[in-house]
Design a protein around this motif. Structure first.
Motif, PDB file in Angstrom:
ATOM      1  N   LEU A  68      48.649  26.834  57.544  1.00 24.80           N
ATOM      2  CA  LEU A  68      49.273  27.194  56.273  1.00 24.80           C
ATOM      3  C   LEU A  68      48.272  27.872  55.356  1.00 24.80           C
ATOM      4  N   ILE A  69      47.047  27.343  55.312  1.00 22.39           N
ATOM      5  CA  ILE A  69      45.997  27.955  54.487  1.00 22.39           C
ATOM      6  C   ILE A  69      45.708  29.376  54.961  1.00 22.39           C
ATOM      7  N   ILE A  70      45.603  29.551  56.285  1.00 19.68           N
ATOM      8  CA  ILE A  70      45.329  30.877  56.843  1.00 19.68           C
ATOM      9  C   ILE A  70      46.416  31.861  56.458  1.00 19.68           C
ATOM     10  N   LEU A  71      47.675  31.442  56.597  1.00 18.98           N
ATOM     11  CA  LEU A  71      48.787  32.340  56.291  1.00 18.98           C
ATOM     12  C   LEU A  71      48.841  32.673  54.808  1.00 18.98           C
ATOM     13  N   VAL A  72      48.518  31.692  53.958  1.00 21.60           N
ATOM     14  CA  VAL A  72      48.522  31.956  52.510  1.00 21.60           C
ATOM     15  C   VAL A  72      47.424  32.946  52.156  1.00 21.60           C
ATOM     16  N   VAL A  73      46.227  32.750  52.735  1.00 21.68           N
ATOM     17  CA  VAL A  73      45.114  33.654  52.452  1.00 21.68           C
ATOM     18  C   VAL A  73      45.423  35.067  52.911  1.00 21.68           C
ATOM     19  N   GLN A  74      46.117  35.200  54.066  1.00 20.05           N
ATOM     20  CA  GLN A  74      46.445  36.511  54.605  1.00 20.05           C
ATOM     21  C   GLN A  74      47.733  37.088  54.035  1.00 20.05           C
ATOM     22  N   SER A  75      48.381  36.368  53.142  1.00 17.00           N
ATOM     23  CA  SER A  75      49.670  36.807  52.613  1.00 17.00           C
ATOM     24  C   SER A  75      49.543  38.124  51.859  1.00 17.00           C
ATOM     25  N   PRO A  76      50.426  39.092  52.157  1.00 20.98           N
ATOM     26  CA  PRO A  76      50.403  40.359  51.412  1.00 20.98           C
ATOM     27  C   PRO A  76      50.639  40.158  49.923  1.00 20.98           C
ATOM     28  N   ASN A  77      51.468  39.172  49.560  1.00 22.86           N
ATOM     29  CA  ASN A  77      51.737  38.910  48.148  1.00 22.86           C
ATOM     30  C   ASN A  77      50.472  38.453  47.429  1.00 22.86           C
ATOM     31  N   LEU A  78      49.670  37.610  48.118  1.00 18.43           N
ATOM     32  CA  LEU A  78      48.422  37.161  47.512  1.00 18.43           C
ATOM     33  C   LEU A  78      47.464  38.333  47.334  1.00 18.43           C
ATOM     34  N   ALA A  79      47.401  39.198  48.346  1.00 23.55           N
ATOM     35  CA  ALA A  79      46.531  40.380  48.246  1.00 23.55           C
ATOM     36  C   ALA A  79      46.986  41.287  47.107  1.00 23.55           C
ATOM     37  N   GLN A  80      48.314  41.430  46.962  1.00 26.52           N
ATOM     38  CA  GLN A  80      48.836  42.266  45.879  1.00 26.52           C
ATOM     39  C   GLN A  80      48.510  41.647  44.519  1.00 26.52           C
ATOM     40  N   SER A  81      48.625  40.318  44.431  1.00 27.94           N
ATOM     41  CA  SER A  81      48.305  39.635  43.176  1.00 27.94           C
ATOM     42  C   SER A  81      46.830  39.781  42.842  1.00 27.94           C
ATOM     43  N   TRP A  82      45.977  39.703  43.865  1.00 28.97           N
ATOM     44  CA  TRP A  82      44.548  39.852  43.645  1.00 28.97           C
ATOM     45  C   TRP A  82      44.215  41.270  43.173  1.00 28.97           C
ATOM     46  N   ARG A  83      44.878  42.259  43.764  1.00 27.27           N
ATOM     47  CA  ARG A  83      44.661  43.634  43.308  1.00 27.27           C
ATOM     48  C   ARG A  83      45.123  43.814  41.858  1.00 27.27           C
ATOM     49  N   PHE A  84      46.252  43.152  41.506  1.00 29.00           N
ATOM     50  CA  PHE A  84      46.753  43.237  40.128  1.00 29.00           C
ATOM     51  C   PHE A  84      45.746  42.636  39.158  1.00 29.00           C
ATOM     52  N   VAL A  85      45.160  41.479  39.538  1.00 29.55           N
ATOM     53  CA  VAL A  85      44.173  40.823  38.678  1.00 29.55           C
ATOM     54  C   VAL A  85      42.955  41.718  38.504  1.00 29.55           C
ATOM     55  N   LYS A  86      42.470  42.332  39.600  1.00 29.56           N
ATOM     56  CA  LYS A  86      41.312  43.216  39.503  1.00 29.56           C
ATOM     57  C   LYS A  86      41.625  44.432  38.646  1.00 29.56           C
ATOM     58  N   ASP A  87      42.814  45.031  38.816  1.00 32.34           N
ATOM     59  CA  ASP A  87      43.191  46.210  38.015  1.00 32.34           C
ATOM     60  C   ASP A  87      43.311  45.842  36.537  1.00 32.34           C
ATOM     61  N   GLU A  88      43.887  44.656  36.270  1.00 35.45           N
ATOM     62  CA  GLU A  88      44.038  44.233  34.878  1.00 35.45           C
ATOM     63  C   GLU A  88      42.673  43.968  34.244  1.00 35.45           C
ATOM     64  N   SER A  89      41.773  43.379  35.026  1.00 26.53           N
ATOM     65  CA  SER A  89      40.415  43.142  34.512  1.00 26.53           C
ATOM     66  C   SER A  89      39.702  44.448  34.238  1.00 26.53           C
ATOM     67  N   ARG A  90      39.892  45.434  35.104  1.00 21.39           N
ATOM     68  CA  ARG A  90      39.273  46.732  34.894  1.00 21.39           C
ATOM     69  C   ARG A  90      39.825  47.403  33.640  1.00 21.39           C
ATOM     70  N   ARG A  91      41.150  47.303  33.447  1.00 21.71           N
ATOM     71  CA  ARG A  91      41.761  47.919  32.266  1.00 21.71           C
ATOM     72  C   ARG A  91      41.266  47.262  30.977  1.00 21.71           C
ATOM     73  N   ARG A  92      41.073  45.919  31.017  1.00 22.12           N
ATOM     74  CA  ARG A  92      40.566  45.230  29.832  1.00 22.12           C
ATOM     75  C   ARG A  92      39.141  45.659  29.511  1.00 22.12           C
ATOM     76  N   ARG A  93      38.316  45.837  30.544  1.00 24.93           N
ATOM     77  CA  ARG A  93      36.953  46.299  30.309  1.00 24.93           C
ATOM     78  C   ARG A  93      36.946  47.697  29.707  1.00 24.93           C
ATOM     79  N   GLU A  94      37.849  48.555  30.205  1.00 20.25           N
ATOM     80  CA  GLU A  94      37.930  49.915  29.681  1.00 20.25           C
ATOM     81  C   GLU A  94      38.374  49.915  28.225  1.00 20.25           C
ATOM     82  N   ARG A  95      39.375  49.053  27.899  1.00 16.46           N
ATOM     83  CA  ARG A  95      39.847  48.982  26.513  1.00 16.46           C
ATOM     84  C   ARG A  95      38.749  48.442  25.592  1.00 16.46           C
TER      85      ARG A  95
END
Length: 342
Positions: free
Chosen positions: A305-332
């Motif tokens: 279950l842990i492996i599948l959660v870590v490999q989940s596309p939704n988790l990867a998408q959420s992580w990319r969203f967090v990184k993009d949001e952090s980048r946008r905050r730094r830019e602002r």
């Protein structure tokens, strides 16, 4: 090449992490020795013991790529193993024995393929028919007992060695390479993916979806026959009740851990067999770590279950969203400090 490596990188990282985790509990896990002209060690045992699931996963990957499923592969293992044990114990010789066992697997695949492609039965229902009835066929062949044999040539497929490696490990590696080359160096891989993405559209484009579906299920039957031969040869006997029991679930899980979608389309044989090795490493690691047997399935389920959660596309998408949001905050923040300085 680099694109192919990036495709299986998450699975390789996961396998490496599992190996390190098992080594933490059992330091000798990564040790490999050489005795009696063969490699020995827990890792070698993983490669050998994981052969049936790896073989099943190869065929299951192709079936799932067409948006299908095959619940009968464990039963096909039992049928092929029973026919192989009966043939070799009857004195038919190695070549006829292998031909009969492999032919049985192909015939079972042809049956499933016709039910799905010709009659139009849903794959899960079509293969469930053989799953429930096939083990009874295997029991009829063995007459309800464990049918043993002593022929060393047939036993070689389960316990023999080739170039110092267990033959079952060599078999699944070679089969995975052959199928991968066949799928990627010819148009077959694209056609299989096209059926999985949209069967109707692929048919309109000129793809003979019916024939290709039958061929895919026959390939799954062939892989199951190989797995049945390995399992039967390893114990020098056919156990119709237990051979391949519930291994179809491990095969499906291996395909999913490999990152292949159950909705069909793009697939990776290499990722699926790595998924099979992940499952076998977990099984072996739990046993070596000395956990009570009643906890094995629970621990395995939790790790998977842990492996599948870590490999989940939704988790990867959420992580990319967090990184993009952090980048946008730094830019602002940078723009705000720049305005204040001006």
């Amino acid at each position: 090449m680099f694109r192919s490596l990036s495709r299986i990188a998450p699975q390789l990282i996961t396998l490496g992490a599992i190996v390190l985790l098992v080594t933490a509990f059992f330091p000798d896990f990564i040790l490999i020795g050489y005795e009696r002209e063969r490699l020995v060690g827990p890792i070698i045992d993983v490669l050998k013991r994981g052969a049936p699931v790896a073989l099943l996963a190869i065929g299951m990957t192709l079936v799932i790529a067409t948006r299908g499923i095959d619940l009968s592969v464990g039963t096909v293992m039992a049928i092929s193993g029973a026919i192989g044990a009966w043939a070799i114990s009857s004195g038919l010789g190695l070549a006829p024995t292998l031909a009969l066992a492999i032919g049985a697997g192909l015939l079972c695949g042809l049956w499933n393929g016709c039910l799905v492609a010709v009659i139009g039965i849903q794959p899960i229902v079509a293969t469930l028919i053989l799953m429930t009835s096939g083990r009874g066929i295997a029991q009829l062949i063995t007459e309800g007992r464990i049918l043993t044999f002593s022929d060393p040539s047939f036993a070689f497929f389960g316990s023999g060695t080739l170039f110092g490696m267990p033959f079952p490990a060599v078999l699944w590696v070679l089969l995975a390479l052959v199928v991968t080359l066949l799928m990627r160096r010819t148009a077959l891989g694209i056609l299989v993916e096209a059926i999985g993405v949209n069967r109707s559209a692929s048919a309109l484009a000129g793809v003979n979806a019916r024939v290709l579906l039958i061929a895919v299920y026959m390939a799954a039957g062939l892989c199951a026959a190989f797995a049945g031969i390995v399992a039967t040869a390893d114990i020098r006997g056919a156990d119709a009740n237990n051979t391949g029991l519930w291994l179809e679930l491990d095969a499906i899980l291996a395909v999913v851990i490999g990152g292949n979608s159950l909705l069909g389309g793009r697939f990776s044989i290499a990722a699926s067999v790595i998924g099979a090795m992940i499952i076998q490493t977990i099984d072996t690691g739990i046993l070596l770590a000395g956990f009570p047997s009643e906890y094995n399935l629970v621990i395995k389920a939790g790790l998977v279950l842990i492996i599948l959660v870590v490999q989940s596309p939704n988790l990867a998408q959420s992580w990319r969203f967090v990184k993009d949001e952090s980048r946008r905050r730094r830019e602002r923040s940078y723009e705000a400090r720049k305005e204040l300085r001006s």
